[in-house]
Design a protein around this motif. Structure first.
Motif, short mmCIF file in Angstrom:
data_model
loop_
_atom_site.label_atom_id
_atom_site.label_comp_id
_atom_site.label_asym_id
_atom_site.label_seq_id
_atom_site.Cartn_x
_atom_site.Cartn_y
_atom_site.Cartn_z
N GLY A 1 7.88 -2.86 -0.01
CA GLY A 1 7.81 -4.30 0.16
C GLY A 1 6.40 -4.81 0.34
N PRO A 2 6.26 -6.16 0.36
CA PRO A 2 4.94 -6.77 0.44
C PRO A 2 4.36 -6.74 1.85
N GLY A 3 3.02 -6.73 1.91
CA GLY A 3 2.33 -6.92 3.17
C GLY A 3 2.45 -5.79 4.16
N MET A 4 2.67 -4.56 3.72
CA MET A 4 2.77 -3.44 4.63
C MET A 4 1.43 -2.72 4.67
N SER A 5 0.91 -2.49 5.88
CA SER A 5 -0.44 -1.94 6.02
C SER A 5 -0.48 -0.80 7.01
N LYS A 6 -1.15 0.28 6.64
CA LYS A 6 -1.36 1.39 7.57
C LYS A 6 -2.69 1.18 8.28
N GLU A 7 -2.65 1.15 9.62
CA GLU A 7 -3.84 0.88 10.40
C GLU A 7 -3.70 1.49 11.79
N THR A 8 -4.77 1.45 12.56
CA THR A 8 -4.76 1.98 13.91
C THR A 8 -4.50 0.84 14.90
N VAL A 9 -3.46 1.02 15.73
CA VAL A 9 -3.10 0.03 16.74
C VAL A 9 -2.96 0.74 18.08
N ASN A 10 -3.61 0.24 19.11
CA ASN A 10 -3.55 0.86 20.44
C ASN A 10 -3.86 2.36 20.36
N THR A 11 -4.86 2.70 19.58
CA THR A 11 -5.38 4.07 19.37
C THR A 11 -4.42 4.98 18.61
N LYS A 12 -3.32 4.44 18.07
CA LYS A 12 -2.36 5.28 17.34
C LYS A 12 -2.26 4.84 15.88
N GLU A 13 -2.05 5.82 15.02
CA GLU A 13 -1.78 5.53 13.61
C GLU A 13 -0.49 4.73 13.53
N SER A 14 -0.50 3.62 12.80
CA SER A 14 0.64 2.72 12.80
C SER A 14 0.85 2.11 11.41
N ILE A 15 2.03 1.53 11.25
CA ILE A 15 2.34 0.74 10.06
C ILE A 15 2.61 -0.68 10.54
N THR A 16 1.90 -1.66 9.98
CA THR A 16 2.00 -3.04 10.44
C THR A 16 2.61 -3.91 9.34
N PHE A 17 3.56 -4.76 9.75
CA PHE A 17 4.18 -5.74 8.87
C PHE A 17 3.26 -6.97 8.83
N LYS A 18 2.76 -7.33 7.64
CA LYS A 18 1.90 -8.50 7.49
C LYS A 18 2.68 -9.73 7.01
N GLU A 19 3.86 -9.50 6.44
CA GLU A 19 4.71 -10.59 5.96
C GLU A 19 5.98 -10.65 6.80
N PRO A 20 6.57 -11.85 6.96
CA PRO A 20 7.77 -11.98 7.81
C PRO A 20 8.94 -11.14 7.33
N ARG A 21 9.18 -11.15 6.02
CA ARG A 21 10.36 -10.45 5.50
C ARG A 21 10.01 -9.72 4.20
N GLY A 22 10.89 -8.81 3.82
CA GLY A 22 10.71 -8.09 2.57
C GLY A 22 10.11 -6.71 2.73
#
Length: 352
Positions: free
Chosen positions: A237-258
């Protein structure tokens, strides 16, 4: 917490009421009309539902207690007549109990499932080749536990059908002698035939305990946990990003849905599994999504709408869910789809 389907405790916060490492006692009343009292937890907002103890009492002064239940072990059979007098059925297994009829050796540690069990007491020395020739019948659906000397590297053939509980018990012999514990469930009225003991003379005889079959989950902290990291997830889906959050490897949703994050998990035994997602919601509002459990071919088994509440800066929240019902050994897909998830970060899935 609900009694017979009626909620009696809501939004219970143990920390708020009792603080750190203090017991919290609650007394509630219930009307029982059919002889059955069902205690359930319709919704768990955080962590796990925890019961340290339950006491049930009648408010009626004239109420009479129910008759004691029938013993689980019936018709104990000992093939060797010379040893029959040394075998007996015992109740309420506990540390300090002596497993042998001709030795002062005692149990020093037991797994939680065996406290209060019925069990067999027998002689310390038994024939090592033909075995004790033991057998009995269970009067109700029951779990039969056999504890094998931990020094024995292989199970005898008759014990192969038993499940390895991954737990041990100990006796106080030589400062602590360990036994591995195996279990098999038998239906009511089934005969239980126990095979020969180890052929090695130095091995201790196996020990036997029996408990009524129950749907109560094993102690939570005794179950193994498998963790799945963002690197093993499938992202769609759209707007999915792999990044570091709170010192942990994470996947972040950039779009509300999809967008969605999905793990393929593998389980080794048929059971109900808990699913715990670690996430961070750094917005001031709750976010929403759908959590689904599917077969490896995509067949949907369960789907639920989930709310992901705001987390404190630098902290992680945990979404507790489950497979909902027992699943067989095999591979499954666990998927979190966003419905209003922009700003949500996910750093892992724990399966227990």
């Amino acid at each position: 917490m609900a009694l017979n389907g009626q909620t009696v405790l809501k939004d219970l916060d143990i920390w708020k009421e009792a603080g750190h490492d203090h017991a919290l006692k609650k007394t509630v009343k219930a009307q029982v009309t059919d002889g059955q009292l069902t205690i359930s937890f319709p919704h768990v907002s955080s962590g796990q539902a925890i019961i340290a103890g339950i006491a049930i009492a009648s408010t009626g002064a004239s109420a009479q207690p129910a008759a004691a239940p029938q013993s689980i072990i019936s018709g104990l059979r000992v093939a060797n007549p010379a040893q029959a007098a040394l075998w007996s059925t015992q109740t309420w297994l506990d540390t300090g109990s002596q497993p042998y009829s001709n030795s002062p050796i005692a149990f020093s540690a037991l797994p939680s499932a065996l406290y209060g069990a019925e069990w067999l007491r027998g002689p310390l020395k038994v024939p090592t080749v033909v075995g004790p020739g033991l057998g009995f019948t269970v009067t109700t659906a029951a779990d039969v536990y056999v504890a094998l000397d931990a020094r024995q590297s292989t199970r005898p053939a008759w014990l192969q059908a038993y499940e390895d509980t991954k737990t041990t018990l100990e006796t106080n012999e030589h400062g602590g002698h360990q036994y591995r514990v195996y279990r098999q469930r038998f239906p009511a009225g089934a005969p239980v035939n126990l095979g020969p003991n180890s052929g090695l003379a130095q091995m201790r005889p196996y020990l036997v305990a029996v408990n009524r079959a129950t749907t109560i989950e094993p102690a939570y902290d005794l179950k193994s946990v498998t963790g799945y990291k963002p690197a093993t997830a499938r992202v769609t889906g759209p707007g999915m990003s792999k990044e570091t959050v709170n010192t942990k490897e994470s996947i972040t949703f950039k779009e509300p849905r999809g967008g969605a994050v999905e793990w393929t998990i593998s389980v080794g035994v048929a059971d109900t599994y808990s699913l715990t997602l670690r996430y961070a919601n750094q917005l001031a509002k709750p976010l929403t999504g759908k959590l689904s459990v599917s077969l490896a071919d995509g067949t949907l088994l369960r789907e639920e709408e989930v709310t992901l509440v705001p987390s404190k800066p630098g902290k992680w929240n945990y979404l507790a869910s489950s497979t909902g019902s027992m699943i067989n050994a095999g591979s499954y897909k666990i998927k979190l789809s966003g419905t209003d998830a922009a700003g949500l970060s996910v750093s892992g899935l724990d399966v227990q």
